[in-house]
Design an enzyme around this catalytic site. Structure first.
Site, PDB file in Angstrom:
ATOM      1  CB  SER B 155      -0.938  -0.051   1.220  1.00 35.82           C
ATOM      2  OG  SER B 155      -1.934   0.908   1.128  1.00 35.82           O
ATOM      3  NE  ARG B 225      -7.771   1.300  11.729  1.00 38.28           N
ATOM      4  CZ  ARG B 225      -6.705   0.951  11.055  1.00 38.28           C
ATOM      5  NH1 ARG B 225      -6.270   1.721  10.071  1.00 38.28           N
ATOM      6  NH2 ARG B 225      -6.054  -0.154  11.332  1.00 38.28           N
ATOM      7  CG  ASP B 320      -6.512  -3.886  -3.098  1.00 39.99           C
ATOM      8  OD1 ASP B 320      -7.330  -2.988  -2.806  1.00 39.99           O
ATOM      9  OD2 ASP B 320      -5.281  -3.782  -2.903  1.00 39.99           O
ATOM     10  CG  HIS B 353      -5.756  -2.223   0.459  1.00 45.64           C
ATOM     11  ND1 HIS B 353      -4.923  -2.175  -0.629  1.00 45.64           N
ATOM     12  CD2 HIS B 353      -5.207  -1.407   1.392  1.00 45.64           C
ATOM     13  CE1 HIS B 353      -3.902  -1.358  -0.360  1.00 45.64           C
ATOM     14  NE2 HIS B 353      -4.052  -0.888   0.862  1.00 45.64           N
ATOM     15  CG  ASP B 354      -7.051  -5.376   5.826  1.00 43.53           C
ATOM     16  OD1 ASP B 354      -6.217  -4.453   5.761  1.00 43.53           O
ATOM     17  OD2 ASP B 354      -7.880  -5.491   6.746  1.00 43.53           O
TER      18      ASP B 354
END
Lengths: 195, 380
Positions: B155, B225, B320, B353-354
Site C-alpha cells: 500500500s 478508521r 482489492d 486490500h487487507d
C-alpha cells in the site's frame, strides 16, 4: 531435462535478443534461452504454482491471462515471441497469433501434430489419440484446438502470416523431412507478418 | 526446505537522532528529528543483505517480534518476517522504521517542538513519500548500508519502495511493490478527505493543537478508521465474516449495535483512536494523496520510472478495490515500457486490500521464491 523443442527454439532465437515466452510454464525454456542465448525478456503464465516455479528458475514472469491479449505490451517490443506447446490449449487462436506478431517481429510456435500417424491410427481404431506430446485423456485435456501441420499453415495463410521456417520432429527428436504431416509428432514454425 | 518458521522473538526499538536539517517537499525544513526503528537478523559482513520494510498508513517500525512484558504487541508483518518466513531473518537484516510524522516514536506532530517547548500540533509540516524516502536514506547511512538487497512495502509502503527506486536507483537491488497504485484515484482521495473531515470537524480537534487542551479528537479518529476499514475489506470478505444476522434475531428499532459489522467497526475505531495520533492520520493521508511520480514527468509514469535500476516484483490481490490489480498493472506496464526487470503476480484472495497483511499460500509462495532468488545473489 530439456524438452525436445527447446533446442530447436534456441536455434531460432538470436543472441542477446528480447524474448517473450507465452505460457512459460515453470520457466525452463526462458531460463535455457537466458543461458545459451543470453536473451532478456519475460515469461507469461496464469497458473499460480507455475508462476512460483518460474520465479525459482530466476526468470521474470508476469501473471497475465493470455486469452485477454497482450495489451500491456507495445508494438514490436520484442524480437521473438514464443508460443511453445501452448497454441493447442488456447481458445482465441487467431487472436493470439495476431497479438504475437504485433508485439514481436517474429514468432515461434510449436505444437503437437494431430496428423502424426500414431494419432491417426488411434482415431482409426476408434479412440481419441494419446501420445507423449498429447498425454491427456479426452475428458481431462487442456487442449481445445488441436491441429495438423496442414491446418496450421492454412490458418496462417488465411490471416496474413508468413511461415519463414518449418521443422518437424519425431518422438525421438529427429528431424522429419519425408511426409512430415504423417511422420512428425512435433511441429516448429518460425513466422512473421506477410510484408 | 522443511524449516519451521518461528518468530524473531523479543525485540527492542532503537532511536537515531539527526541534526542535519531536512528540507521537505513543502518548502519547510525540519532542523532536527529522530527516527525510531527496529532491526531483525544480522547485517552480513559485505552489508549486502539489508531489507527495508516501509510501513503503510497506520503501521509502524514494529514489523516483527514482540516487546518484553507485552506479548500481545506483535509486529504488524509477523507472518512475513522472521526465521524461516518469506523474509527470512536468518538470511536478511531487516529494518522497520517509523516514518517521520508518525506517532510511534519518530518525530511527529505529537513530539515536542524544541523551539516552543510545546507539541508541534498544527505546526508540524506536511510530508510526502519523497520526504520519507529522503529520511529513510539518512537512516540507511547511519546504519552503514549503502545498498539494500530489497526495499519493500504494501500500500503506502509500496509507494515508498517505488520512490526509492526513482530517487536512489543505485541503492536498491530489488523493489517489492505490493497492493500498490502509482497514484491515488479521485475516489481514493475522496475517502481520505471524508476521513480528514471526520477528524478536523471533531470539536476536540482544536485546529490540530488539542494536546494542550488535554483532549483527543477521538470521535473523528474513530469515524476515520471505520471508513478506512470498509475500504480495506472486500464486499465478499465482509459478508462472509459478519453476515447480516441481527444480534437479537429481530430488529430492535434502535441505534444500538444490531449487526456484527457495526460492532466490528466500532471496536476497530475505538481501538485505533486510543493508539493513533489525529495529526499523524491527517499527514499520512495527505502524503498518500500527493504521491504521483508521473506528475513531474508530464503524466508519463514510464518516464518517471526511467531512473530506476532495481529488479521489481509487483503483487496485487484480486478483490482489492482500494488499489485494484489494474492499478498495479499500470506500474508493470510502465516498467515494461522501460524494459525493466519485473515480475508480476496477481494473487487470488477474497480479503480485499487487507490481503497484503494476511497469510495466503500463493502470496507467501511467491514471496518466498522471490526472496530465495535474492539470497542466491547475496552469496559471495
Amino acid at each position: 531435462m530439456i524438452r525436445a523443442d527447446y533446442e530447436l527454439i534456441a536455434q531460432g532465437v538470436p543472441e542477446e535478443s528480447r524474448v517473450l515466452d507465452l505460457g512459460c510454464g515453470d520457466g525452463q525454456l526462458l531460463a535455457h534461452l537466458q543461458r545459451v542465448r543470453r536473451v532478456s525478456g519475460y515469461g507469461i503464465e496464469i497458473v499460480p504454482e507455475r508462476v512460483v516455479a518460474a520465479l525459482r528458475q530466476g526468470i521474470s514472469v508476469l501473471q497475465v491471462n493470455l486469452e485477454e491479449g497482450l495489451s500491456g505490451f507495445s508494438d514490436h517490443s520484442f524480437d521473438t515471441v514464443i508460443l511453445s506447446q501452448t497454441l493447442q490449449a488456447m481458445r482465441h487462436t487467431e487472436e493470439i497469433l495476431r497479438e504475437m506478431l504485433r508485439v514481436g517481429r517474429e514468432g515461434i510456435v510449436t505444437f503437437p501434430n494431430f496428423g502424426y500417424w500414431k494419432h491417426r491410427w488411434q482415431v482409426l481404431n476408434g479412440a481419441m489419440p494419446k501420445s507423449e506430446d498429447m498425454p491427456y485423456e479426452w475428458y481431462d485435456t487442456p487442449n481445445v484446438h488441436l491441429c495438423t501441420l496442414y491446418d496450421f499453415e492454412r490458418l496462417c495463410a488465411g490471416i496474413g502470416v508468413q511461415v519463414m521456417e518449418r521443422r518437424v520432429m519425431n518422438p525421438a527428436g529427429r528431424t522429419v523431412d519425408l511426409m512430415p504431416n504423417l511422420l512428425g509428432s512435433l511441429a516448429y514454425y518460425r513466422i512473421r507478418l506477410q510484408a | 526446505m522443511t524449516r519451521t518458521a518461528s518468530s524473531v522473538g523479543i525485540v527492542t526499538a532503537q532511536v537515531a537522532h539527526f541534526d542535519v536539517p531536512l528540507p521537505l517537499s513543502s518548502g519547510a525544513v525540519l532542523p532536527q528529528y529522530q527516527l525510531v526503528y527496529e532491526t531483525y537478523g544480522v547485517l552480513a559482513e559485505g552489508k549486502d543483505n539489508a531489507v527495508l520494510v516501509c510501513h503503510a498508513l497506520s503501521g509502524s517500525h514494529h514489523v516483527a517480534g514482540q516487546y518484553a512484558g507485552d506479548p500481545r504487541a506483535v509486529g504488524w508483518w509477523e507472518n512475513m518476517v522472521g526465521p524461516g518466513k518469506p523474509v527470512d531473518t536468518d538470511r536478511f537484516f531487516v529494518i522497520g522504521v517509523n516514518n517521520l510524522g508518525g506517532c510511534h516514536g519518530s518525530t511527529g506532530p505529537s513530539s515536542v517542538n524544541p523551539v516552543t517547548g510545546q507539541p508541534y500540533g498544527s505546526g508540524f509540516p506536511f510530508l510526502t513519500v519523497e520526504d520519507w524516502v529522503e529520511s529513510q536514506a539518512r537512516l540507511a547511512d547511519h546504519l552503514g548500508i549503502s545498498t539494500f538487497a530489497a526495499v519493500m512495502g504494501g500500500s503506502l509502503g509500496a509507494m515508498q519502495a517505488l520512490q526509492w527506486t526513482i530517487r536512489f536507483p543505485e541503492r536498491v537491488r530489488h523493489a517489492l511493490i505490493i497492493a500498490a497504485a502509482p497514484c491515488l484515484s479521485a475516489q481514493n482521495i475522496g475517502f481520505n478527505e471524508v476521513a480528514r473531515q471526520a477528524i478536523t470537524s471533531d470539536p476536540h480537534f482544536h485546529g490540530g493543537d488539542f494536546y494542550a487542551q488535554g483532549v483527543v479528537p477521538e470521535r473523528g479518529l474513530r469515524l476515520a478508521r471505520m471508513l478506512g476499514h470498509i475500504t480495506y475489506l472486500s464486499d465478499d470478505a465482509m459478508m462472509t465474516k459478519f453476515g447480516r444476522e441481527l444480534l437479537g434475531g429481530t430488529p430492535h428499532f434502535s441505534l444500538e449495535v444490531e449487526f456484527e459489522i457495526e460492532s466490528y467497526l466500532r471496536y476497530q475505531g475505538k481501538k485505533f483512536s486510543e493508539r493513533f495520533d489525529a495529526n499523524t492520520y491527517l499527514i499520512m493521508t495527505k502524503a498518500l494523496d500527493y504521491f504521483d511520480p508521473a506528475r513531474t514527468a508530464g503524466g508519463d509514469l514510464a518516464r518517471a520510472l526511467k531512473p530506476a535500476r532495481a529488479q521489481f516484483l509487483v503483487l496485487s490481490f484480486t478483490t482489492d478495490w482500494r488499489f485494484s490489480p489494474a492499478r498495479s498493472r499500470e506500474i508493470v506496464q510502465a516498467l515494461l515500457d522501460n524494459r525493466a526487470v519485473v515480475s508480476y503476480a496477481e494473487i487470488d484472495s477474497n480479503q480485499g486490500h487487507d490481503a497484503f497483511l494476511m497469510e495466503n499460500e500463493d502470496y507467501f509462495a511467491v514471496m518466498s521464491a522471490y526472496f530465495e532468488r535474492i539470497v542466491g545473489e547475496c552469496r559471495p
